[in-house]
Scaffold this active site. Structure first.
Site, PDB file in Angstrom:
ATOM      1  CB  ILE A 196      -6.171   8.801   4.858  1.00  0.00           C
ATOM      2  CG1 ILE A 196      -5.008   7.858   5.201  1.00  0.00           C
ATOM      3  CG2 ILE A 196      -6.510   8.704   3.376  1.00  0.00           C
ATOM      4  CD1 ILE A 196      -5.274   6.385   4.951  1.00  0.00           C
ATOM      5  CB  THR A 229      -0.876   0.000   1.273  1.00  0.00           C
ATOM      6  OG1 THR A 229      -1.641  -1.195   1.302  1.00  0.00           O
ATOM      7  CG2 THR A 229      -1.800   1.200   1.314  1.00  0.00           C
ATOM      8  CG  HIS A 276      21.160  31.314  14.272  1.00  0.00           C
ATOM      9  ND1 HIS A 276      19.824  31.510  14.543  1.00  0.00           N
ATOM     10  CD2 HIS A 276      21.633  32.483  13.774  1.00  0.00           C
ATOM     11  CE1 HIS A 276      19.507  32.767  14.248  1.00  0.00           C
ATOM     12  NE2 HIS A 276      20.585  33.372  13.777  1.00  0.00           N
ATOM     13  N   GLY A 299     -12.407  12.769   8.902  1.00  0.00           N
ATOM     14  CA  GLY A 299     -11.373  13.795   9.110  1.00  0.00           C
ATOM     15  C   GLY A 299     -10.160  13.254   9.838  1.00  0.00           C
TER      16      GLY A 299
END
Ligand code: FAD
Length: 468
Positions: free
Chosen positions: A180, A40, A437, A177
């Protein structure tokens, strides 16, 4: 064919198990019924959806950020045909990559549908039977369809059906909801569809931290994705040219297509489990312990057919562990630091406990720090300042309990939390370590500092403790 380890299913759980067992010197056959390996995830899940997520992301950036940052490219448009070609090409590259890995590791791919005939044989339809010393079941899951009148219309598709579309629907209703559903809603909104989500529960992404779900609902609202939360779909009418979706107390919405994404069930039927006495439940899947051993000791089970998570990376790890145990080692799966990525826009990611879970387990001994992206220089220069990073720790020893993030690239950034939680780090480990940073990763450190009351780049709500 006679092998040491037979693996039933060639998705993330199965192909990982097959490769790992071969690495450990076992002779291995992997039985897969599709014409491509990868399951899948690679064929109709993680990989094609995230290829579309990337198209949606670039489209959005081209529309909303390029001009601001001084890049002039004209009015961006979606070429859905090209987006699909890209998606299909990525899938092809990934699935053929698994086939190459099988060759490189000497794993035999047996093409066909397999079912246990007895405790040491898998019969393969149209192929040679495989006899084995140990077997690893990795048959995955399938999309569930609730018994709602009219849901058998060809305009009501599952995730695989939606991924096969050649046109962008003008109006898309998403039933469910969860992860997916939310990901597809986010993609198709960027692709220009009018998107409506109908969800039975009163929130999106119910397993995730409540603040993250609220932030997602807020951002979806800003993007004109219509949310009907706490409403049940009762009926769907297909007029032949459009759908009318009925929900709640007599409310309706019209659509050209509907995605049914209400969950997935484990693939446990038709594979001969009864035949060999492996215990399973049609809803929860195959029972397996932390060694991934089933009730039949030389048979293991991994991934969606046997798990709570239904994630590719939990299937990967379970596959490794099952293979090692099948080859005589003693490995266990540790689920304390499972990353929970959601590829919506904004992205969401969590690891460890949510804030509610932490408060439930540790009561008042919990401290939370939230650092907004708007205070992070890299996010500002990227024009991606929606969301925040939340750090959660317990205050007796300072152990980090969880991280939750909403915003740019958080599905990558969450790995910092995975490593920290796996190492049982304190919040100080994260907050007092250095972050390069200017990077997005600084927000993880800063969230820890906020939780400790000594943030540098944000005003502190509470006084910093006397300790340096
Ligand atoms: C739309 C969508 C998006 C997703 N996105 C993500 C994501 O971004 N991140 C993430 O972590 N997870 C994601 N997932 C979940 C992820 O795809 C699964 O958790 C993962 O694929 C499970 O792996 P698995 O090996 O257990 O099963 P699968 O990938 O389902 O593989 C099972 C394989 O077994 C084969 N098989 C089954 N029965 C037999 C049989 N009898 N004989 C031979 N072969 C058989 C099947 O053909 C299949 O290839 C997504 C899922 C979907 C549907």
């Amino acid at each position: 064919m006679d092998v040491d380890v037979a693996v039933l299913g060639g998705g993330p759980g199965g192909y990982t198990a097959a490769i790992r067992a071969a690495q450990l010197g076992a002779s291995v056959a992997c039985i897969e019924k599709e014409t491509e390996l990868g399951g899948t995830c690679l064929r109709v899940g993680c990989i094609p959806t995230k290829a579309w997520v990337q198209t949606a992301h670039f489209l959005h950036q081209a529309k909303d950020s390029y001009g601001k940052l001084g890049v002039v490219v004209g009015e961006p448009q979606l070429d859905f045909g090209a987006a699909n070609e890209w998606k299909d090409g990525v899938v092809k590259q990934m699935t053929s990559g698994v086939a190459s890995l099988f060759k490189a590791n000497g794993v035999e791919w047996v093409k066909g549908s397999g079912a246990f005939r007895d405790a040491n044989t898998i019969a393969v339809e149209g192929g040679e039977d495989v006899t084995f010393k140990s077997a690893i079941i990795a048959t995955g899951s399938f999309p569930l369809r609730p018994p709602i009148d009219g849901l058998d219309s060809p305009r009501c598709v599952d995730s695989t059906g939606l991924l096969a579309q050649n046109d962008v629907p003008r109006r898309l209703v998403v039933l469910g909801g969860g992860i997916i559903g939310a990901e597809f809603a986010s993609i198709f909104n960027r692709f220009g569809s009018e998107v409506t989500i109908v969800e039975m529960l009163d929130r999106l992404i119910p397993q995730e931290d409540e603040d993250a779900a609220k932030e997602l609902a807020k951002q979806f609202g800003r993007r004109n994705i219509t949310l009907h939360l706490g409403k049940q779909c009762t009926k769907v009418d297909d007029s032949g040219s459009e759908l009318t979706v009925h929900f709640g107390e007599g409310e309706t919405v019209q659509a050209d297509l509907m995605l049914v994404s209400v969950g997935r069930g484990p693939t446990v039927e038709g594979i001969g489990l009864d035949q060999i006495g492996v215990e399973f439940d049609r809803r929860k899947g195959i029972a397996a312990d932390e060694h991934r051993r089933t009730t039949v000791p030389h048979v293991y089970a991994v991934g969606d057919c046997a798990g709570y998570w239904q994630l590719a990376h939990t299937a990967f790890r379970e596959g490794e562990v099952a293979a090692e145990n099948a080859c005589g080692h003693d490995a266990v799966v540790d689920n304390r630091a499972v990353p929970r990525p959601i590829y919506t826009d904004p992205e969401i990611a969590g690891v460890g406990l949510t804030e509610a879970e932490a408060r439930e387990q540790y009561g008042d001994d919990v401290a939370v720090g939230q650092f907004p992206w708007v205070a992070n220089a890299r996010a500002v220069m990227q024009n991606e300042t929606v969301g925040w990073v939340k750090s959660i720790h317990e205050t007796r020893y300072g152990e980090l309990l969880g991280l939750v993030m909403v915003g740019p690239h958080v599905t990558d950034l969450i790995e910092a939390g995975v490593v920290a939680l796996d190492a049982e780090s304190t919040v100080e480990t994260v907050a007092d370590g250095m972050a390069a940073h200017p990077t997005l990763s600084e927000a993880v450190k800063e969230a820890g500092l906020v939780a400790l009351g000594r943030a540098i780049h944000l005003p502190n709500r509470k006084r910093a403790p006397a300790r340096a």
